[in-house]
Design a protein around this motif. Structure first.
Motif, PDB file in Angstrom:
ATOM      1  N   LEU A  20       1.150  -1.267  -0.430  1.00 18.60           N
ATOM      2  CA  LEU A  20      -0.080  -0.313   0.169  1.00 18.60           C
ATOM      3  C   LEU A  20       0.902   1.464  -0.147  1.00 18.60           C
ATOM      4  CD1 LEU A  20      -2.863   1.233   0.184  1.00 18.60           C
ATOM      5  CD2 LEU A  20      -2.618   0.955   2.297  1.00 18.60           C
ATOM      6  N   PHE A  21       1.932   0.575   0.475  1.00 18.78           N
ATOM      7  CA  PHE A  21       3.145   2.587   0.467  1.00 18.78           C
ATOM      8  C   PHE A  21       3.816   1.957  -0.173  1.00 18.78           C
ATOM      9  CE2 PHE A  21       2.549   2.171   4.730  1.00 18.78           C
ATOM     10  CZ  PHE A  21       2.720   3.663   5.710  1.00 18.78           C
ATOM     11  N   THR A  22       3.853   1.477  -0.646  1.00 17.53           N
ATOM     12  CA  THR A  22       4.134   1.780  -3.024  1.00 17.53           C
ATOM     13  C   THR A  22       3.451   1.589  -3.768  1.00 17.53           C
ATOM     14  OG1 THR A  22       5.651  -0.888  -1.855  1.00 17.53           O
ATOM     15  CG2 THR A  22       5.325  -0.297  -4.604  1.00 17.53           C
ATOM     16  N   TYR A  23       1.950   1.492  -3.911  1.00 24.80           N
ATOM     17  CA  TYR A  23       1.587   1.623  -5.127  1.00 24.80           C
ATOM     18  C   TYR A  23      -0.353   3.097  -4.075  1.00 24.80           C
ATOM     19  CZ  TYR A  23       4.115  -1.307  -7.144  1.00 24.80           C
ATOM     20  OH  TYR A  23       5.441  -2.312  -7.550  1.00 24.80           O
ATOM     21  N   PRO A  24       0.337   3.296  -3.509  1.00 28.23           N
ATOM     22  CA  PRO A  24      -0.380   4.296  -2.327  1.00 28.23           C
ATOM     23  C   PRO A  24      -1.863   5.028  -3.063  1.00 28.23           C
ATOM     24  CG  PRO A  24       1.293   5.760  -3.245  1.00 28.23           C
ATOM     25  CD  PRO A  24       1.832   4.297  -3.811  1.00 28.23           C
ATOM     26  N   THR A  25      -1.869   4.979  -4.797  1.00 31.87           N
ATOM     27  CA  THR A  25      -3.159   5.437  -4.804  1.00 31.87           C
ATOM     28  C   THR A  25      -4.041   4.074  -6.039  1.00 31.87           C
ATOM     29  OG1 THR A  25      -2.523   5.571  -7.461  1.00 31.87           O
ATOM     30  CG2 THR A  25      -1.956   7.243  -5.923  1.00 31.87           C
ATOM     31  N   VAL A  26      -5.106   4.329  -6.487  1.00 32.69           N
ATOM     32  CA  VAL A  26      -6.027   3.295  -6.785  1.00 32.69           C
ATOM     33  C   VAL A  26      -5.837   3.156  -7.669  1.00 32.69           C
ATOM     34  CG1 VAL A  26      -8.360   2.921  -7.849  1.00 32.69           C
ATOM     35  CG2 VAL A  26      -7.751   4.154  -5.318  1.00 32.69           C
ATOM     36  N   SER A  27      -5.533   3.761  -8.740  1.00 36.46           N
ATOM     37  CA  SER A  27      -4.611   3.257  -9.951  1.00 36.46           C
ATOM     38  C   SER A  27      -3.315   2.347 -10.110  1.00 36.46           C
ATOM     39  CB  SER A  27      -4.363   4.972 -11.022  1.00 36.46           C
ATOM     40  OG  SER A  27      -3.664   4.390 -12.506  1.00 36.46           O
ATOM     41  N   ALA A  28      -2.764   2.916  -8.987  1.00 37.85           N
ATOM     42  CA  ALA A  28      -1.368   2.013  -9.068  1.00 37.85           C
ATOM     43  C   ALA A  28      -1.669   1.309  -8.805  1.00 37.85           C
ATOM     44  CB  ALA A  28      -0.750   3.491  -8.607  1.00 37.85           C
ATOM     45  N   PHE A  29      -2.048   0.745  -7.450  1.00 40.69           N
ATOM     46  CA  PHE A  29      -2.453  -0.638  -6.673  1.00 40.69           C
ATOM     47  C   PHE A  29      -3.340  -0.991  -7.947  1.00 40.69           C
ATOM     48  CE2 PHE A  29      -3.394  -3.855  -3.551  1.00 40.69           C
ATOM     49  CZ  PHE A  29      -2.133  -3.522  -3.024  1.00 40.69           C
ATOM     50  N   ALA A  30      -4.503  -0.930  -8.588  1.00 39.31           N
ATOM     51  CA  ALA A  30      -4.746  -1.694  -9.914  1.00 39.31           C
ATOM     52  C   ALA A  30      -4.054  -2.354 -10.386  1.00 39.31           C
ATOM     53  CB  ALA A  30      -6.121  -1.230 -10.584  1.00 39.31           C
ATOM     54  N   GLN A  31      -3.016  -1.578 -10.816  1.00 34.42           N
ATOM     55  CA  GLN A  31      -1.986  -1.911 -12.331  1.00 34.42           C
ATOM     56  C   GLN A  31      -1.233  -3.069 -11.121  1.00 34.42           C
ATOM     57  OE1 GLN A  31      -0.345   1.575 -14.318  1.00 34.42           O
ATOM     58  NE2 GLN A  31      -1.506   2.470 -14.200  1.00 34.42           N
ATOM     59  N   TYR A  32      -1.620  -2.806 -10.313  1.00 32.23           N
ATOM     60  CA  TYR A  32      -0.111  -3.437  -8.974  1.00 32.23           C
ATOM     61  C   TYR A  32      -0.204  -4.816  -9.179  1.00 32.23           C
ATOM     62  CZ  TYR A  32       2.478  -5.789  -5.476  1.00 32.23           C
ATOM     63  OH  TYR A  32       2.489  -7.127  -4.709  1.00 32.23           O
ATOM     64  N   ILE A  33      -2.192  -5.371  -8.974  1.00 30.93           N
ATOM     65  CA  ILE A  33      -2.395  -6.890  -8.978  1.00 30.93           C
ATOM     66  C   ILE A  33      -2.816  -7.219 -10.124  1.00 30.93           C
ATOM     67  CG2 ILE A  33      -4.997  -7.473  -8.808  1.00 30.93           C
ATOM     68  CD1 ILE A  33      -5.321  -5.570  -6.119  1.00 30.93           C
ATOM     69  N   ALA A  34      -2.858  -6.585 -11.128  1.00 31.27           N
ATOM     70  CA  ALA A  34      -2.714  -6.737 -12.627  1.00 31.27           C
ATOM     71  C   ALA A  34      -1.293  -7.898 -13.042  1.00 31.27           C
ATOM     72  CB  ALA A  34      -3.543  -5.831 -13.860  1.00 31.27           C
ATOM     73  N   GLN A  35      -0.474  -7.006 -12.453  1.00 31.37           N
ATOM     74  CA  GLN A  35       1.423  -6.983 -12.851  1.00 31.37           C
ATOM     75  C   GLN A  35       1.512  -9.244 -11.867  1.00 31.37           C
ATOM     76  OE1 GLN A  35       3.061  -6.319 -10.454  1.00 31.37           O
ATOM     77  NE2 GLN A  35       5.282  -8.087 -11.587  1.00 31.37           N
ATOM     78  N   LYS A  36       1.055  -8.766 -10.889  1.00 31.39           N
ATOM     79  CA  LYS A  36       0.648 -10.097 -10.145  1.00 31.39           C
ATOM     80  C   LYS A  36      -0.035 -11.388 -10.605  1.00 31.39           C
ATOM     81  CE  LYS A  36       0.421  -9.740  -6.208  1.00 31.39           C
ATOM     82  NZ  LYS A  36       1.647 -10.211  -5.358  1.00 31.39           N
ATOM     83  N   ASN A  37      -0.734 -10.682 -11.595  1.00 36.90           N
ATOM     84  CA  ASN A  37      -2.230 -11.944 -12.181  1.00 36.90           C
ATOM     85  C   ASN A  37      -1.516 -12.138 -13.250  1.00 36.90           C
ATOM     86  OD1 ASN A  37      -3.256 -11.993  -9.640  1.00 36.90           O
ATOM     87  ND2 ASN A  37      -4.885 -10.275  -9.998  1.00 36.90           N
ATOM     88  N   GLU A  38      -0.689 -11.580 -13.879  1.00 34.16           N
ATOM     89  CA  GLU A  38       0.331 -12.550 -15.255  1.00 34.16           C
ATOM     90  C   GLU A  38       0.962 -13.331 -15.351  1.00 34.16           C
ATOM     91  OE1 GLU A  38       1.625  -9.099 -17.999  1.00 34.16           O
ATOM     92  OE2 GLU A  38      -0.199  -8.181 -18.115  1.00 34.16           O
TER      93      GLU A  38
END
Length: 648
Positions: free
Chosen positions: A600-618
């Protein structure tokens, strides 16, 4: 964790919640791990020693407590019915005194780094080191999550009573103590409305934390591993006696006198007549019967605001200061995070950067011995999330300690601070009718005080914010426009800004830009009383993808907001370190993905966190390179440390 071994489950106190967060965000740093050392003399029976400590652990639920937070809205503490306390044993008799001391320091450092696994009690361990035929070094390590300094007396007295009884082949009947859950229940019954009114009045119009006399060369290195130091001096016996006599004569406490000395020193270093720092209070409510024998974490850290007017006479000022402290005691249970929210200090800045700890609960050695076992040389080492802690230990010689962050202070600076405090204390004793300005002048004439202006300290603090990658030319644009644009994205680091923006000119011009940027931004922060709402209204971009909608919905519910946009920063919207736990838990449960507070500290915006999750699921090649991922993680750890300071 076996269900049949669970005795009780209940929530954490506000202080425990704060400490838990700091421990999780700084693993292996030794933060909030207290090491108590003492020397044992006599014919020690090691087997009975271990049995006695095991019985102590069996008596108190806090010593059998684990902490669970994963997949939960709020962390809880779980009391086990049975836990096994292990004692490490070493034999150093064949080593020289110098070698023993070196080995001891190495052990203490390794012990700090090792920490504890919070889900596996007991969160304390013992080490018994034989250094002579009848002499042992005893080391007792424990997290502040389960006990405080007051408990040391309670537990050591119990240990010696049990040890003596077992050594004589008899049992001991100790009075039962109330469980810690009774204190948690008491806390939940308290109405904070009066406390809120009190703290709002105390903190009214205070807008910036009082800077501490840190060494500037360490600033800008927040990614370094946390490391702590401790220095101390002993005030002479004559001065200690005189200080106690002065306090008694004028119906003051020694605590008030040393608190005054710290306030005077901070005032001189900062150049401010209005200073604020934290003070540690016992937190044991007198309305809770049996609280004096309870074992657990009761202490709390609360702000002390002191007006230092140079023309004021010392004694009336001291009496007024003590009166303030008496009023504060009525609200010792106030959660620091709540107190912080009732202040006018802008988000992103800590309420205070230094704390004072007066150890009223000093271990009484007179009652800690048996026929064949004695204890002496009791001392302790600990660290907190604050850059500097001034610790006062009463005794025949007043002991003044400073525990400090080695990334912010050099030992020589800390030693100078201690000596300056000693000068002020000596001056208080010698001439109690002196004016405050004269007291500071005495210290200044004897030692060379470092020059620390408030503006510079403010700028150095602002320099710690991370930057969003941003390229533009600033020469044709008003500086305040840049401030607004950067804050619409993320907090800006002017040092990195110099490298990111297209700047022409020499080093002097670049430095001037940093100064102007800081001054503009500080002024902007002070004026903007409700950043989250204005930010939301002017820059709201609704979520588009299903993941963004889920994340935004969770944040809005936890933060109690009407809506959250994809570029809104969780922490700018009112999120803090304590709220990261329930938010991550809800996202982990709803999105069925493994995430942590650090994410959450690494990706503190909704957009950044959503991209992070998408990247984790790839399954394919990750979107971000390993180098980019490591860089963002490093930046997150840096930001976490800043947020720790901002939440006390």
């Amino acid at each position: 964790m076996e269900a049949k071994n669970i005795q009780d489950i209940y929530t954490l106190s506000p202080t425990q919640q704060g400490i838990l967060f700091h421990i999780l965000s700084a693993p292996n740093s030794g933060i909030y791990l207290e090491q108590t050392l003492c020397t044992l003399h006599g014919n020690l029976n090691v087997s009975i020693f271990e049995q006695s400590w095991q019985q102590v652990v069996d008596r108190h639920p806090s010593l059998r407590t684990a902490f669970i937070w994963e997949n939960l809205d709020k962390p809880v503490q779980v009391v086990h019915r049975q836990v096994k306390l292990l004692t490490q044993q070493f034999d150093w008799r064949g080593r020289s005194t110098t070698e023993q001391e070196e080995q001891l320091q190495a052990y203490l450092q390794a012990d700090q780094r090792h920490g504890f696994e919070l889900s596996k009690p007991p969160l304390m361990r013992l080490a018994l080191i034989r250094i002579g035929e009848d002499t042992y070094q005893f080391i007792w390590s424990a997290y502040h999550l389960v006990l405080d300094a007051w408990c040391l007396n309670i537990l050591l007295k119990e240990f010696f009573s049990i040890y003596e009884a077992l050594s004589q082949g008899r049992s001991v009947n100790l009075e039962p103590s109330r469980p810690y859950r009774d204190y948690i229940a008491w806390l939940k019954q308290q109405n904070l409305s009066e406390a809120e009114a009190f703290w709002r009045q105390v903190l009214q119009d205070f807008r910036s934390p009082t800077p501490v006399p840190a060494d500037g060369h360490t600033d800008g290195l927040p990614s370094q591993e946390a490391s702590f130091g401790q220095e101390y001096i002993l005030v002479s016996s004559a001065t200690t006696v005189a200080l106690k006599s002065l306090a008694k004569q004028h119906h003051l406490t020694v605590n008030t006198l040393v608190l005054a000395a710290w306030a005077l020193l901070l005032s001189h270093y900062s150049g401010q007549e209005d200073v604020l720092f934290g003070t540690v209070v016992s937190g044991r409510p007198v309305t809770l019967p049996g609280v004096e024998s309870m074992v657990g974490l009761f202490i709390n850290t609360l702000p002390v605001r002191v007006q230092v007017t140079p023309v004021d006479s010392l004694l009336p000022w001291l009496k007024n200061l003590q009166s303030q402290q008496i009023k504060l005691r009525q609200y010792e249970h106030s959660p620091l995070a709540q107190v912080r929210s009732w202040s006018d200090v802008p988000r992103g800045l800590p309420l205070f950067e230094s704390i004072l700890v007066f150890q009223n609960s000093v271990v009484d050695l007179s009652g800690l011995s048996t026929g064949n076992l004695e204890i002496d040389n009791v001392r302790s080492f600990a660290s907190s999330n604050y850059p500097i802690a001034f610790v006062v230990v009463p005794g025949s010689q007043l002991r003044l300690e400073v525990r400090y962050d080695l990334r912010r202070f050099q030992p020589v600076t800390v030693t100078r601070i201690l000596r300056q405090i000693e000068v002020i204390i000596n001056s208080i004793v010698a001439e109690p009718n002196v004016q405050l300005g004269t007291l500071i002048g005495v210290a200044e004439s004897r030692y060379e005080f470092a020059s620390r202006k408030v503006a510079k300290a403010q700028r150095e603090r602002v320099l710690k914010y991370p930057i969003f990658s941003f390229h533009t030319s600033i020469q044709q644009r008003p500086l305040i426009d840049i401030v607004h644009e950067l804050e619409r994205k993320e907090k800006a680091n002017p040092k990195e800004l110099i490298g990111e923006l297209e700047i022409r000119g020499d080093a002097k011009q670049q430095q001037q830009l940093v100064v102007e940027f800081n001054d503009t931004r500080i002024d902007h922060q002070v004026k903007q009383t409700d950043f989250s709402q204005s930010h939301l209204a002017k820059n709201f971009v609704p979520p588009h993808t299903s993941t963004e909608k889920v994340i935004a919905d969770i944040w809005a519910k936890v933060l109690q907001l009407e809506k959250v946009g994809i570029y809104d920063n969780f922490f700018d919207l009112g999120g803090d370190s304590l709220l990261t736990i329930p938010v991550c838990s809800k996202m982990r449960e709803t999105l069925n993905i493994d995430i942590s507070v650090v994410d959450l500290f690494t990706y503190p915006t909704v957009s950044a966190f959503a991209q992070y999750i998408a990247q984790k699921n790839e399954v394919e090649q990750p979107v971000f390179s390993h180098q980019s991922r490591a860089s963002r993680k490093k930046e997150a750890i840096k930001l976490m440390k800043e947020r720790r300071k901002a939440n006390g």
